[in-house]
Design a protein around this motif. Structure first.
Motif, PDB file in Angstrom:
ATOM      1  N   LYS A   1     144.339  60.362  50.506  1.00 33.75           N
ATOM      2  CA  LYS A   1     143.227  60.585  51.438  1.00 33.75           C
ATOM      3  C   LYS A   1     142.765  59.279  52.079  1.00 33.75           C
ATOM      4  O   LYS A   1     142.424  59.247  53.256  1.00 33.75           O
TER       5      LYS A   1
ATOM      6  N   VAL B   1     144.633  56.595  52.665  1.00 35.21           N
ATOM      7  CA  VAL B   1     145.639  56.161  53.637  1.00 35.21           C
ATOM      8  C   VAL B   1     145.578  57.040  54.885  1.00 35.21           C
ATOM      9  O   VAL B   1     145.667  56.549  56.008  1.00 35.21           O
ATOM     10  N   GLU B   2     145.410  58.359  54.687  1.00 31.78           N
ATOM     11  CA  GLU B   2     145.349  59.257  55.841  1.00 31.78           C
ATOM     12  C   GLU B   2     144.105  59.002  56.689  1.00 31.78           C
ATOM     13  O   GLU B   2     144.113  59.188  57.893  1.00 31.78           O
ATOM     14  N   GLY B   3     143.023  58.567  56.040  1.00 26.87           N
ATOM     15  CA  GLY B   3     141.801  58.273  56.775  1.00 26.87           C
ATOM     16  C   GLY B   3     141.852  56.952  57.515  1.00 26.87           C
ATOM     17  O   GLY B   3     140.940  56.623  58.271  1.00 26.87           O
ATOM     18  N   GLY B   4     142.891  56.165  57.318  1.00 25.05           N
ATOM     19  CA  GLY B   4     143.032  54.895  58.004  1.00 25.05           C
ATOM     20  C   GLY B   4     142.222  53.777  57.377  1.00 25.05           C
ATOM     21  O   GLY B   4     142.117  52.696  57.942  1.00 25.05           O
ATOM     22  N   GLU B   5     141.665  54.025  56.208  1.00 30.09           N
ATOM     23  CA  GLU B   5     140.855  52.987  55.562  1.00 30.09           C
ATOM     24  C   GLU B   5     141.720  51.932  54.881  1.00 30.09           C
ATOM     25  O   GLU B   5     141.239  50.856  54.548  1.00 30.09           O
ATOM     26  N   TYR B   6     142.987  52.260  54.660  1.00 30.53           N
ATOM     27  CA  TYR B   6     143.860  51.335  53.960  1.00 30.53           C
ATOM     28  C   TYR B   6     145.203  51.296  54.683  1.00 30.53           C
ATOM     29  O   TYR B   6     145.861  52.308  54.866  1.00 30.53           O
TER      30      TYR B   6
ATOM     31  N   LYS C   1     147.981  51.269  57.521  1.00 33.77           N
ATOM     32  CA  LYS C   1     148.149  51.750  58.890  1.00 33.77           C
ATOM     33  C   LYS C   1     147.845  53.233  59.089  1.00 33.77           C
ATOM     34  O   LYS C   1     147.777  53.683  60.214  1.00 33.77           O
ATOM     35  N   GLY C   2     147.716  54.003  58.065  1.00 28.97           N
ATOM     36  CA  GLY C   2     147.407  55.427  58.223  1.00 28.97           C
ATOM     37  C   GLY C   2     148.657  56.285  58.233  1.00 28.97           C
ATOM     38  O   GLY C   2     149.702  55.915  57.700  1.00 28.97           O
ATOM     39  N   LYS C   3     148.536  57.460  58.831  1.00 30.54           N
ATOM     40  CA  LYS C   3     149.639  58.434  58.831  1.00 30.54           C
ATOM     41  C   LYS C   3     150.867  57.884  59.537  1.00 30.54           C
ATOM     42  O   LYS C   3     150.766  57.174  60.523  1.00 30.54           O
TER      43      LYS C   3
ATOM     44  N   SER D   1     152.999  55.746  58.323  1.00 25.16           N
ATOM     45  CA  SER D   1     153.451  54.452  57.802  1.00 25.16           C
ATOM     46  C   SER D   1     154.200  54.644  56.487  1.00 25.16           C
ATOM     47  O   SER D   1     154.244  55.733  55.912  1.00 25.16           O
TER      48      SER D   1
ATOM     49  N   HIS E   1     151.918  55.703  53.762  1.00 20.79           N
ATOM     50  CA  HIS E   1     151.610  57.131  53.769  1.00 20.79           C
ATOM     51  C   HIS E   1     152.744  57.925  53.135  1.00 20.79           C
ATOM     52  O   HIS E   1     152.504  58.861  52.362  1.00 20.79           O
TER      53      HIS E   1
END
Length: 130
Positions: free
Chosen positions: A31, A33-38, A40-42, A44, A47
């Motif tokens: 969650k 990583v998907e939220g972009g808090e850690y 590059k996000g989805k 990558s 992810h």
């Protein structure tokens, strides 16, 4: 038989707690990583790795709950049966209260030995990390 039952209950309880915590951690990592808090996000590599971890984490969470329910019931039944052996009867000459005292003493000794072993191990790991 009682020792095997106690060992199975103890190890099963620790395994259930570990599975529940690990499954939740994998789910929360995905969650984040998907939220972009850690990173590059989805899409990558992070992810993709977290999706693989979440694939393992979901069954961990789904199986640990029912297994913990069975273990809690088993520990309760065992405790209710074992309490009859540990209860001292002051009106009977052949009282079995000493069994409870022995079990309490062994439990306390094992807890102290484990705490000492864990503290020593932690100290060694910290010294090696310096």
């Amino acid at each position: 038989l009682i020792a095997m039952l106690l060992a199975a209950i103890g190890s099963g309880y620790m395994m259930g707690i570990m599975m529940s915590n690990a499954g939740g951690a994998w789910d929360n990592a995905k969650k984040l990583v998907e939220g972009g808090e850690y990173r590059k996000g989805k899409g990558s590599e992070w992810h993709k790795a977290n999706v693989a971890g979440d694939t393992v984490g979901d069954p961990f969470k789904d199986t640990s709950g029912p297994s913990m329910n069975i273990l809690i019931k088993l520990m309760t039944v065992y405790g209710l049966i074992a309490i009859g052996l540990m209860q001292p009867d002051i009106y009977v000459n052949n009282s079995r209260g000493w069994i409870g005292a022995i079990l309490l003493g062994v439990t306390l000794i094992l807890c102290i030995l484990f705490a000492l072993w864990n503290a020593r191990r932690t100290y060694r790991i910290r010294e090696e990390a310096k």
